[in-house]
Design an enzyme around this catalytic site. Sequence first.
Site, PDB file in Angstrom:
ATOM      1  N   ASP A 108       0.850  -1.206  -0.061  1.00  0.00           N
ATOM      2  CA  ASP A 108       0.102   0.087   0.050  1.00  0.00           C
ATOM      3  C   ASP A 108       0.799   1.227   0.056  1.00  0.00           C
ATOM      4  O   ASP A 108       0.310   2.429  -0.087  1.00  0.00           O
ATOM      5  CB  ASP A 108      -0.967  -0.065   1.086  1.00  0.00           C
ATOM      6  CG  ASP A 108      -0.270  -0.272   2.618  1.00  0.00           C
ATOM      7  OD1 ASP A 108       1.057   0.150   2.722  1.00  0.00           O
ATOM      8  OD2 ASP A 108      -0.952  -0.868   3.507  1.00  0.00           O
ATOM      9  N   HIS A 123       6.556  -7.530  -1.049  1.00  0.00           N
ATOM     10  CA  HIS A 123       5.778  -8.159  -2.133  1.00  0.00           C
ATOM     11  C   HIS A 123       5.429  -7.049  -2.959  1.00  0.00           C
ATOM     12  O   HIS A 123       4.276  -7.304  -3.611  1.00  0.00           O
ATOM     13  CB  HIS A 123       4.480  -8.451  -1.179  1.00  0.00           C
ATOM     14  CG  HIS A 123       4.697  -9.765  -0.334  1.00  0.00           C
ATOM     15  ND1 HIS A 123       3.841  -9.982   0.739  1.00  0.00           N
ATOM     16  CD2 HIS A 123       5.466 -10.816  -0.426  1.00  0.00           C
ATOM     17  CE1 HIS A 123       4.413 -11.431   1.186  1.00  0.00           C
ATOM     18  NE2 HIS A 123       5.180 -11.647   0.335  1.00  0.00           N
ATOM     19  N   CYS A 131       3.298  -6.018 -17.414  1.00  0.00           N
ATOM     20  CA  CYS A 131       2.964  -6.862 -18.316  1.00  0.00           C
ATOM     21  C   CYS A 131       3.567  -8.151 -18.195  1.00  0.00           C
ATOM     22  O   CYS A 131       4.828  -8.224 -18.428  1.00  0.00           O
ATOM     23  CB  CYS A 131       2.980  -6.432 -19.729  1.00  0.00           C
ATOM     24  SG  CYS A 131       2.514  -7.419 -21.037  1.00  0.00           S
ATOM     25  N   SER A 193       0.276 -12.418  10.554  1.00  0.00           N
ATOM     26  CA  SER A 193      -0.160 -13.732  10.943  1.00  0.00           C
ATOM     27  C   SER A 193       1.069 -14.638  10.819  1.00  0.00           C
ATOM     28  O   SER A 193       0.911 -15.585  11.569  1.00  0.00           O
ATOM     29  CB  SER A 193      -1.260 -14.086  10.662  1.00  0.00           C
ATOM     30  OG  SER A 193      -1.149 -14.128   9.055  1.00  0.00           O
ATOM     31  N   ASN A 217       1.061  -7.205  18.305  1.00  0.00           N
ATOM     32  CA  ASN A 217      -0.192  -7.897  17.397  1.00  0.00           C
ATOM     33  C   ASN A 217      -1.353  -8.161  18.518  1.00  0.00           C
ATOM     34  O   ASN A 217      -0.862  -8.343  19.522  1.00  0.00           O
ATOM     35  CB  ASN A 217       0.106  -9.160  17.046  1.00  0.00           C
ATOM     36  CG  ASN A 217      -0.825  -9.565  15.821  1.00  0.00           C
ATOM     37  OD1 ASN A 217      -2.009  -9.585  16.048  1.00  0.00           O
ATOM     38  ND2 ASN A 217      -0.256 -10.164  14.767  1.00  0.00           N
ATOM     39  N   ALA A 236      -1.274  -1.643  16.752  1.00  0.00           N
ATOM     40  CA  ALA A 236      -0.158  -1.318  16.757  1.00  0.00           C
ATOM     41  C   ALA A 236       0.033   0.404  16.859  1.00  0.00           C
ATOM     42  O   ALA A 236       1.088   0.840  17.679  1.00  0.00           O
ATOM     43  CB  ALA A 236       0.152  -1.324  14.971  1.00  0.00           C
TER      44      ALA A 236
HETATM   45  P1  NAD Z   1      -2.602 -11.254   7.714  1.00  0.00           P
HETATM   46  O1  NAD Z   1      -3.816 -10.635   7.185  1.00  0.00           O
HETATM   47  O2  NAD Z   1      -2.411 -12.714   7.565  1.00  0.00           O
HETATM   48  O3  NAD Z   1      -2.681 -11.107   9.347  1.00  0.00           O
HETATM   49  C1  NAD Z   1      -2.899  -9.778   9.675  1.00  0.00           C
HETATM   50  C2  NAD Z   1      -2.327  -9.739  11.291  1.00  0.00           C
HETATM   51  O4  NAD Z   1      -2.568  -8.574  11.699  1.00  0.00           O
HETATM   52  C3  NAD Z   1      -3.312 -10.824  12.209  1.00  0.00           C
HETATM   53  O5  NAD Z   1      -2.523 -11.372  12.967  1.00  0.00           O
HETATM   54  C4  NAD Z   1      -3.986  -9.758  13.128  1.00  0.00           C
HETATM   55  O6  NAD Z   1      -4.308 -10.415  14.399  1.00  0.00           O
HETATM   56  C5  NAD Z   1      -2.968  -8.371  12.987  1.00  0.00           C
HETATM   57  N1  NAD Z   1      -3.810  -7.249  13.272  1.00  0.00           N
HETATM   58  C6  NAD Z   1      -4.828  -6.739  12.876  1.00  0.00           C
HETATM   59  N2  NAD Z   1      -5.248  -5.659  13.298  1.00  0.00           N
HETATM   60  C7  NAD Z   1      -3.976  -5.155  13.830  1.00  0.00           C
HETATM   61  C8  NAD Z   1      -3.816  -3.905  14.341  1.00  0.00           C
HETATM   62  N3  NAD Z   1      -4.377  -2.729  14.519  1.00  0.00           N
HETATM   63  N4  NAD Z   1      -2.162  -3.842  14.885  1.00  0.00           N
HETATM   64  C9  NAD Z   1      -1.508  -4.449  14.836  1.00  0.00           C
HETATM   65  N5  NAD Z   1      -1.823  -5.779  14.119  1.00  0.00           N
HETATM   66  C10 NAD Z   1      -2.988  -6.111  13.786  1.00  0.00           C
HETATM   67  O7  NAD Z   1      -1.596 -10.403   7.078  1.00  0.00           O
HETATM   68  P2  NAD Z   1      -0.222 -10.834   6.662  1.00  0.00           P
HETATM   69  O8  NAD Z   1       0.552 -11.565   7.643  1.00  0.00           O
HETATM   70  O9  NAD Z   1       0.618  -9.369   6.357  1.00  0.00           O
HETATM   71  O10 NAD Z   1      -0.391 -11.604   5.300  1.00  0.00           O
HETATM   72  C11 NAD Z   1      -1.265 -11.000   4.419  1.00  0.00           C
HETATM   73  C12 NAD Z   1      -0.520 -10.870   2.881  1.00  0.00           C
HETATM   74  O11 NAD Z   1      -1.321 -10.204   2.300  1.00  0.00           O
HETATM   75  C13 NAD Z   1       0.847  -9.987   2.902  1.00  0.00           C
HETATM   76  O12 NAD Z   1       1.814 -10.912   2.293  1.00  0.00           O
HETATM   77  C14 NAD Z   1       0.470  -8.763   2.351  1.00  0.00           C
HETATM   78  O13 NAD Z   1       1.541  -8.508   1.406  1.00  0.00           O
HETATM   79  C15 NAD Z   1      -1.027  -8.904   1.724  1.00  0.00           C
HETATM   80  N6  NAD Z   1      -1.865  -7.614   2.213  1.00  0.00           N
HETATM   81  C16 NAD Z   1      -1.322  -6.432   2.261  1.00  0.00           C
HETATM   82  C17 NAD Z   1      -2.212  -5.386   2.355  1.00  0.00           C
HETATM   83  C18 NAD Z   1      -1.826  -4.014   2.463  1.00  0.00           C
HETATM   84  O14 NAD Z   1      -0.830  -3.715   1.604  1.00  0.00           O
HETATM   85  N7  NAD Z   1      -2.103  -3.237   3.362  1.00  0.00           N
HETATM   86  C19 NAD Z   1      -3.625  -5.894   2.919  1.00  0.00           C
HETATM   87  C20 NAD Z   1      -4.039  -7.114   2.991  1.00  0.00           C
HETATM   88  C21 NAD Z   1      -3.051  -8.320   2.441  1.00  0.00           C
HETATM   89 ZN    ZN Z   2       2.668  -6.240 -22.752  1.00  0.00          ZN
END
Ligand code: NAD
Ligand code: ZN
Length: 252
Positions: A108, A123, A131, A193, A217, A236
């Site tokens: 993001d 990521h 492309c 997570s 977390n 956080a």
């Molecule tokens: P996940 O969705 O598996 O886990 C999210 C974690 O955040 C959970 O353990 C949850 O308990 C915790 N959480 C929730 N609210 C919180 C807060 N206010 N403060 C701190 N922690 C909090 O996410 P992941 O482990 O990052 O894996 C998901 C994948 O999806 C990643 O690779 C990521 O690239 C991608 N993703 C990115 C975005 C983004 O860019 N914002 C959003 C969704 C998913």
């Molecule tokens: Zn192309």
Amino acid sequence: MGAGGSDPIREVARLLAERRNAVVLTGAGISVESGIPSFRGAQGMWAKYDPTEYATLHAFMQSPRKVWEMLSEMVSVCGGAAPNAAHKGLAALEETGVVRAVITQNVDGLHQAAGSRRVIEYHGNLDELICVYCWKRYPTRDRWTPGSVPQCDCGEILKPNVVLFGEPIPWLAQEQAEEEARSCGVLVVIGTSAQVSPACDIPRIAKELGAAVVEINPEPTLLTRTVADVHLAGPASEILALLLQSIRDEEH
Ligand code: NAD
Ligand code: ZN
């Protein structure tokens, strides 16, 4: 650390201030307070979009228009989001030399928007489209409008330059992240997570090479009780505000 300690926030603040050599690993949880849903959990994206149908390279190659239903939602939501106090807190900790780098799984761009300078995007970022046929890249804003499916000049459908399941981690990000994990004194893991591989290996690498691992977390994860030396349970933004205050108190 942790056992017998009266105030874990104070202990972590002291550790961070003393070592001044922390690296942070962030996941979707740090951006939840900016209004971006995480993937797992009841409010998560996976409750709406089955990841095997929407988040793999194979799915994109088979049905890019379908996968763009999910991608469009992510690009819109992330594009409209602003950094929250947790992103800003990390930028402030970098400014004062306590944090050295942020490795983020997020796509993001909110760490950079908050002012963090050394950000390793493990990521990729939704800001860019690529492309997968001719490898041409475009800024997302030049090719995508809400509801549209962006196309390359060669006629194929563009993919955001982010890592879908089944794609490798960009080699430079992988190398830099491993190097940071190997050489940091403290690894702070926020809002992940720790179920996505190989990002979930980063805390283990840091730990094996002697770093203290601090987890922030609201929920326990696969790292709690195994890899993390201390778990600061809470959102956080709240925990970082407490840590920043405590570090300031330590330094005065
Ligand atoms: P996940 O969705 O598996 O886990 C999210 C974690 O955040 C959970 O353990 C949850 O308990 C915790 N959480 C929730 N609210 C919180 C807060 N206010 N403060 C701190 N922690 C909090 O996410 P992941 O482990 O990052 O894996 C998901 C994948 O999806 C990643 O690779 C990521 O690239 C991608 N993703 C990115 C975005 C983004 O860019 N914002 C959003 C969704 C998913
Ligand atoms: Zn192309």
